[in-house]
Write an enzyme that holds these catalytic residues in place. Structure first.
Site, PDB file in Angstrom:
ATOM      1  N   SER A 193      18.698 -24.336  33.120  1.00 50.45           N
ATOM      2  CA  SER A 193      18.696 -23.847  31.916  1.00 50.45           C
ATOM      3  C   SER A 193      19.111 -22.066  32.523  1.00 50.45           C
ATOM      4  O   SER A 193      19.211 -21.593  33.538  1.00 50.45           O
ATOM      5  CB  SER A 193      18.230 -22.799  31.587  1.00 50.45           C
ATOM      6  OG  SER A 193      17.245 -24.232  31.201  1.00 50.45           O
ATOM      7  N   ARG A 227       9.138 -17.184  32.294  1.00 46.22           N
ATOM      8  CA  ARG A 227      10.324 -16.857  33.201  1.00 46.22           C
ATOM      9  C   ARG A 227      10.600 -15.748  33.797  1.00 46.22           C
ATOM     10  O   ARG A 227      11.245 -14.944  33.896  1.00 46.22           O
ATOM     11  CB  ARG A 227      11.254 -16.624  32.513  1.00 46.22           C
ATOM     12  CG  ARG A 227      11.291 -18.142  31.962  1.00 46.22           C
ATOM     13  CD  ARG A 227      11.771 -19.439  32.742  1.00 46.22           C
ATOM     14  NE  ARG A 227      12.064 -20.804  31.702  1.00 46.22           N
ATOM     15  CZ  ARG A 227      10.655 -21.451  31.244  1.00 46.22           C
ATOM     16  NH1 ARG A 227       9.732 -21.147  31.212  1.00 46.22           N
ATOM     17  NH2 ARG A 227      11.602 -21.999  30.484  1.00 46.22           N
ATOM     18  N   GLU A 275      19.098 -16.345  33.251  1.00 44.38           N
ATOM     19  CA  GLU A 275      17.637 -16.961  33.910  1.00 44.38           C
ATOM     20  C   GLU A 275      18.212 -16.332  35.698  1.00 44.38           C
ATOM     21  O   GLU A 275      17.067 -16.374  36.477  1.00 44.38           O
ATOM     22  CB  GLU A 275      17.206 -17.944  33.758  1.00 44.38           C
ATOM     23  CG  GLU A 275      16.101 -18.912  34.183  1.00 44.38           C
ATOM     24  CD  GLU A 275      15.330 -19.853  33.782  1.00 44.38           C
ATOM     25  OE1 GLU A 275      14.958 -19.604  31.916  1.00 44.38           O
ATOM     26  OE2 GLU A 275      15.505 -21.004  34.499  1.00 44.38           O
TER      27      GLU A 275
HETATM   28  P1  FAD Z   1      14.920 -20.075  45.298  1.00 47.59           P
HETATM   29  O1  FAD Z   1      16.559 -20.808  44.424  1.00 47.59           O
HETATM   30  O2  FAD Z   1      15.566 -20.359  46.089  1.00 47.59           O
HETATM   31  O3  FAD Z   1      14.632 -18.821  44.963  1.00 47.59           O
HETATM   32  C1  FAD Z   1      15.019 -17.809  43.492  1.00 47.59           C
HETATM   33  C2  FAD Z   1      14.143 -16.478  43.331  1.00 47.59           C
HETATM   34  O4  FAD Z   1      12.446 -16.473  44.418  1.00 47.59           O
HETATM   35  C3  FAD Z   1      14.822 -15.927  44.690  1.00 47.59           C
HETATM   36  O5  FAD Z   1      15.245 -14.684  43.833  1.00 47.59           O
HETATM   37  C4  FAD Z   1      14.416 -15.778  45.778  1.00 47.59           C
HETATM   38  O6  FAD Z   1      14.931 -14.570  46.319  1.00 47.59           O
HETATM   39  C5  FAD Z   1      12.958 -16.233  45.440  1.00 47.59           C
HETATM   40  N1  FAD Z   1      11.697 -16.585  46.202  1.00 47.59           N
HETATM   41  C6  FAD Z   1      12.282 -17.407  46.511  1.00 47.59           C
HETATM   42  N2  FAD Z   1      10.549 -18.000  47.659  1.00 47.59           N
HETATM   43  C7  FAD Z   1      10.200 -17.028  47.700  1.00 47.59           C
HETATM   44  C8  FAD Z   1       8.774 -16.696  48.366  1.00 47.59           C
HETATM   45  N3  FAD Z   1       7.833 -17.778  48.990  1.00 47.59           N
HETATM   46  N4  FAD Z   1       8.729 -15.233  47.631  1.00 47.59           N
HETATM   47  C9  FAD Z   1       9.571 -14.236  47.892  1.00 47.59           C
HETATM   48  N5  FAD Z   1      10.218 -14.924  46.525  1.00 47.59           N
HETATM   49  C10 FAD Z   1      10.684 -16.072  46.687  1.00 47.59           C
HETATM   50  N6  FAD Z   1      12.431 -23.690  36.171  1.00 47.59           N
HETATM   51  C11 FAD Z   1      11.519 -23.384  35.159  1.00 47.59           C
HETATM   52  O7  FAD Z   1      11.199 -22.183  34.767  1.00 47.59           O
HETATM   53  N7  FAD Z   1      11.366 -24.658  34.551  1.00 47.59           N
HETATM   54  C12 FAD Z   1      11.986 -25.152  34.025  1.00 47.59           C
HETATM   55  O8  FAD Z   1      12.397 -26.500  33.817  1.00 47.59           O
HETATM   56  C13 FAD Z   1      13.939 -26.195  34.815  1.00 47.59           C
HETATM   57  N8  FAD Z   1      14.084 -26.820  35.351  1.00 47.59           N
HETATM   58  C14 FAD Z   1      15.110 -26.797  36.194  1.00 47.59           C
HETATM   59  C15 FAD Z   1      16.258 -27.702  36.101  1.00 47.59           C
HETATM   60  C16 FAD Z   1      16.846 -27.944  37.012  1.00 47.59           C
HETATM   61  C17 FAD Z   1      18.573 -29.402  37.344  1.00 47.59           C
HETATM   62  C18 FAD Z   1      17.242 -26.590  37.467  1.00 47.59           C
HETATM   63  C19 FAD Z   1      18.485 -27.166  38.870  1.00 47.59           C
HETATM   64  C20 FAD Z   1      16.503 -25.623  37.913  1.00 47.59           C
HETATM   65  C21 FAD Z   1      15.733 -25.991  37.015  1.00 47.59           C
HETATM   66  N9  FAD Z   1      14.629 -24.777  37.110  1.00 47.59           N
HETATM   67  C22 FAD Z   1      13.737 -24.823  35.602  1.00 47.59           C
HETATM   68  C23 FAD Z   1      14.973 -23.199  37.715  1.00 47.59           C
HETATM   69  C24 FAD Z   1      14.147 -23.460  39.341  1.00 47.59           C
HETATM   70  O9  FAD Z   1      14.129 -24.748  39.547  1.00 47.59           O
HETATM   71  C25 FAD Z   1      12.765 -22.691  39.259  1.00 47.59           C
HETATM   72  O10 FAD Z   1      13.048 -21.559  39.013  1.00 47.59           O
HETATM   73  C26 FAD Z   1      12.036 -22.919  40.971  1.00 47.59           C
HETATM   74  O11 FAD Z   1      10.956 -22.529  40.346  1.00 47.59           O
HETATM   75  C27 FAD Z   1      13.120 -22.491  41.050  1.00 47.59           C
HETATM   76  O12 FAD Z   1      12.140 -23.053  43.001  1.00 47.59           O
HETATM   77  P2  FAD Z   1      13.013 -22.386  44.298  1.00 47.59           P
HETATM   78  O13 FAD Z   1      12.394 -22.337  45.813  1.00 47.59           O
HETATM   79  O14 FAD Z   1      14.644 -23.286  44.344  1.00 47.59           O
HETATM   80  O15 FAD Z   1      14.113 -21.261  44.256  1.00 47.59           O
HETATM   81  P1  NAP Z   2      14.498 -29.018  24.176  1.00 45.36           P
HETATM   82  O1  NAP Z   2      13.058 -29.677  24.213  1.00 45.36           O
HETATM   83  O2  NAP Z   2      15.292 -29.326  23.555  1.00 45.36           O
HETATM   84  O3  NAP Z   2      13.852 -27.894  23.007  1.00 45.36           O
HETATM   85  C1  NAP Z   2      14.657 -26.906  22.939  1.00 45.36           C
HETATM   86  C2  NAP Z   2      14.460 -25.663  23.416  1.00 45.36           C
HETATM   87  O4  NAP Z   2      13.322 -25.102  22.111  1.00 45.36           O
HETATM   88  C3  NAP Z   2      13.507 -24.957  24.537  1.00 45.36           C
HETATM   89  O5  NAP Z   2      14.296 -24.407  25.074  1.00 45.36           O
HETATM   90  C4  NAP Z   2      12.187 -24.872  24.527  1.00 45.36           C
HETATM   91  O6  NAP Z   2      11.987 -23.231  24.612  1.00 45.36           O
HETATM   92  C5  NAP Z   2      11.786 -24.892  22.455  1.00 45.36           C
HETATM   93  N1  NAP Z   2      11.317 -25.575  22.171  1.00 45.36           N
HETATM   94  C6  NAP Z   2      10.967 -26.728  21.783  1.00 45.36           C
HETATM   95  N2  NAP Z   2       9.325 -27.530  21.815  1.00 45.36           N
HETATM   96  C7  NAP Z   2       9.315 -26.090  20.814  1.00 45.36           C
HETATM   97  C8  NAP Z   2       8.400 -26.223  21.283  1.00 45.36           C
HETATM   98  N3  NAP Z   2       6.847 -27.136  20.743  1.00 45.36           N
HETATM   99  N4  NAP Z   2       7.449 -24.794  21.319  1.00 45.36           N
HETATM  100  C9  NAP Z   2       8.137 -23.747  21.457  1.00 45.36           C
HETATM  101  N5  NAP Z   2       9.664 -24.238  21.711  1.00 45.36           N
HETATM  102  C10 NAP Z   2       9.704 -25.279  22.012  1.00 45.36           C
HETATM  103  O7  NAP Z   2      14.091 -28.272  25.502  1.00 45.36           O
HETATM  104  P2  NAP Z   2      14.876 -29.044  27.221  1.00 45.36           P
HETATM  105  O8  NAP Z   2      16.177 -28.364  27.412  1.00 45.36           O
HETATM  106  O9  NAP Z   2      15.042 -30.673  26.905  1.00 45.36           O
HETATM  107  O10 NAP Z   2      13.709 -28.978  27.952  1.00 45.36           O
HETATM  108  C11 NAP Z   2      12.294 -29.174  27.531  1.00 45.36           C
HETATM  109  C12 NAP Z   2      11.881 -28.039  28.810  1.00 45.36           C
HETATM  110  O11 NAP Z   2      11.925 -27.877  29.661  1.00 45.36           O
HETATM  111  C13 NAP Z   2      11.617 -26.697  28.169  1.00 45.36           C
HETATM  112  O12 NAP Z   2      10.043 -26.206  27.884  1.00 45.36           O
HETATM  113  C14 NAP Z   2      12.407 -25.898  28.821  1.00 45.36           C
HETATM  114  O13 NAP Z   2      11.949 -24.928  28.736  1.00 45.36           O
HETATM  115  C15 NAP Z   2      12.421 -26.514  30.113  1.00 45.36           C
HETATM  116  N6  NAP Z   2      13.488 -26.706  30.906  1.00 45.36           N
HETATM  117  C16 NAP Z   2      14.043 -25.502  31.940  1.00 45.36           C
HETATM  118  C17 NAP Z   2      15.014 -25.075  32.776  1.00 45.36           C
HETATM  119  C18 NAP Z   2      15.054 -23.996  33.390  1.00 45.36           C
HETATM  120  O14 NAP Z   2      16.103 -23.854  34.479  1.00 45.36           O
HETATM  121  N7  NAP Z   2      14.288 -22.844  32.823  1.00 45.36           N
HETATM  122  C19 NAP Z   2      15.791 -26.875  32.573  1.00 45.36           C
HETATM  123  C20 NAP Z   2      15.484 -27.285  32.048  1.00 45.36           C
HETATM  124  C21 NAP Z   2      14.010 -27.680  31.515  1.00 45.36           C
HETATM  125  P3  NAP Z   2      11.206 -23.277  26.082  1.00 45.36           P
HETATM  126  O15 NAP Z   2      12.196 -23.663  26.569  1.00 45.36           O
HETATM  127  O16 NAP Z   2      11.043 -21.886  25.956  1.00 45.36           O
HETATM  128  O17 NAP Z   2      10.416 -23.886  26.473  1.00 45.36           O
END
Ligand code: FAD
Ligand code: NAP
Length: 339
Positions: free
Chosen positions: A239, A166, A335
């Site tokens: 998250s 991340r 995050e």
């Molecule tokens: P924004 O929220 O608009 O911006 C995020 C940051 O990036 C800000 O600092 C902004 O200034 C900067 N930014 C945006 N665009 C640019 C650009 N073109 N150039 C430079 N800087 C920029 N994230 C995960 O990693 N894994 C997941 O599974 C995941 N699941 C999610 C589920 C839900 C329901 C939600 C709401 C969020 C989730 N996220 C997840 C977080 C999010 O979706 C990601 O981080 C996504 O990439 C953000 O994109 P955005 O366009 O909405 O960025």
């Molecule tokens: P999950 O499957 O319930 O698992 C819980 C946590 O355990 C996750 O955060 C994941 O870490 C870790 N995990 C599970 N299986 C793993 C494996 N085999 N090896 C290593 N780590 C493992 O998680 P969840 O919340 O439903 O999310 C599913 C996936 O979507 C995850 O990868 C999560 O990161 C991603 N997600 C991200 C966001 C976001 O906003 N960043 C939101 C929703 C979902 P990791 O998170 O490091 O993968």
């Protein structure tokens, strides 16, 4: 001059928490020329420029005194096609999930585990988005960004992006690089990642034992839809905390005290704990105060039940951080990006 700058614009539709704040100035960029014009406009008016995409990883803690520039550039193109390996480039404003679906329709695999992540292509490298065992660094082939300090364009290779969990150079040097377009190396020969979480199980429940990349995308989308609140219905930014990576010693001590605790050993000997497990074990799941809360099914997700302010959500997050540190001696890092 094509940039349409609005004064005192509501940002409520442009952040997935649905926090009701305004931007002193707001515009949308449909081209590189719009981006350059916005930079000049912000400099002329002596305000900062805040670039956003889908607003799904933001926590806005008050009205924003800045020119907020929403990336709305569009375009997807094939750059290289050697039969098996295909390099695709997408503009920053492309909607991430729509782009993933487009690649799958072309018979290209690599992005299927990242299905249904909200936001834009341009924001994806910011935190090296990841899910179900894949991060964009695994299929990353380069990007073009504008250096806001010099106005020059620069191409970045994988090694130059400093991607981590991340994390990336662009997050570390926040405000310097404006990502214009991103390239991905995808494959016509699917090499699928099914070992993570319930992916394989969901596929076998569906009677699929030889899945395609599109099957994996659909399975992951269905799992995500069941587990995660839809921001269109309940404001959230996914998250709220990163999973903490702790020393093996601390992980062993915690495991002794809490046998049910989830931990994943890392290559460097440390252990990644599931932040959601810690928060749930501390009793926060389903907690609500006014309109700020912890989701009732997924304790890693903070939610806005309607009129929570960014400061109320931040205060809740800080209470959770303090409690987790006190109970488990673990620091949780937020995050979303705070403004
Ligand atoms: P924004 O929220 O608009 O911006 C995020 C940051 O990036 C800000 O600092 C902004 O200034 C900067 N930014 C945006 N665009 C640019 C650009 N073109 N150039 C430079 N800087 C920029 N994230 C995960 O990693 N894994 C997941 O599974 C995941 N699941 C999610 C589920 C839900 C329901 C939600 C709401 C969020 C989730 N996220 C997840 C977080 C999010 O979706 C990601 O981080 C996504 O990439 C953000 O994109 P955005 O366009 O909405 O960025
Ligand atoms: P999950 O499957 O319930 O698992 C819980 C946590 O355990 C996750 O955060 C994941 O870490 C870790 N995990 C599970 N299986 C793993 C494996 N085999 N090896 C290593 N780590 C493992 O998680 P969840 O919340 O439903 O999310 C599913 C996936 O979507 C995850 O990868 C999560 O990161 C991603 N997600 C991200 C966001 C976001 O906003 N960043 C939101 C929703 C979902 P990791 O998170 O490091 O993968």
């Amino acid at each position: 001059m094509s940039l349409n700058v609005q004064v005192n614009a509501s940002l409520k539709p442009f952040n997935s928490f649905g926090v009701d704040v305004t931007a002193s100035l707001f515009a949308q960029a449909h081209s590189d020329a719009d981006v350059r014009e916005a930079l000049l406009y912000a400099a002329d008016h002596n305000v900062p420029l805040l670039v956003i995409g889908g607003g799904s990883n933001l926590l806005l803690t008050g009205n924003v005194t800045a020119l907020v520039l929403r990336m709305a550039t569009r375009g997807i193109r094939l750059l290289e096609d050697s039969g098996e390996r295909v390099v695709v480039e997408a503009e920053a404003g492309e909607v991430w999930h729509a782009f993933v679906l487009w690649t799958l329709e072309q018979g290209l695999s690599g992005l299927e585990n990242l299905s249904l992540i909200p936001g834009t292509v341009g924001a994806a490298p910011m935190q090296n988005i990841g899910a179900y065992g894949v991060e964009i660094k695994d299929v990353f082939a380069g990007l073009t960004a504008l250096d806001r300090q010099t106005g020059e364009l620069r191409d970045f290779t994988l090694a130059e992006c400093n991607f981590g969990y991340r994390d990336s150079l662009f997050k570390q040097q926040a405000g310097r690089w404006l990502i214009l377009r991103v390239r991905f190396a995808l494959s016509r020969a699917a090499s699928l990642h099914l070992e993570y979480g319930p992916v394989r199980q969901r596929l076998s429940e569906q009677g699929i034992d030889r899945p395609t990349a599109s099957d994996v995308s659909r399975a992951i989308s269905s799992i995500r839809s069941e587990k995660l609140p839809d921001p269109a219905v309940l404001g959230n930014a996914g998250s709220f905390f990163k999973n903490p990576v702790v020393s093996a010693t601390l992980a062993a001590e915690l495991k002794l005290a809490h046998p049910g605790m989830i931990g994943y050993p890392q290559a460097d000997g440390r252990v990644k704990l599931a932040a959601g497990w810690l928060i749930e074990a501390a009793g926060w799941k389903g907690f609500r105060e006014a309109d700020a809360g912890v989701h009732r099914l997924q304790s890693l997700v903070l939610v806005n039940y309607g009129s929570a302010t960014g400061l109320q959500l931040l205060a809740l997050a800080q209470r959770i951080q303090a409690d987790i540190e006190q109970r488990f001696a673990v620091q949780l890092e937020m995050e979303p990006n705070l403004y």
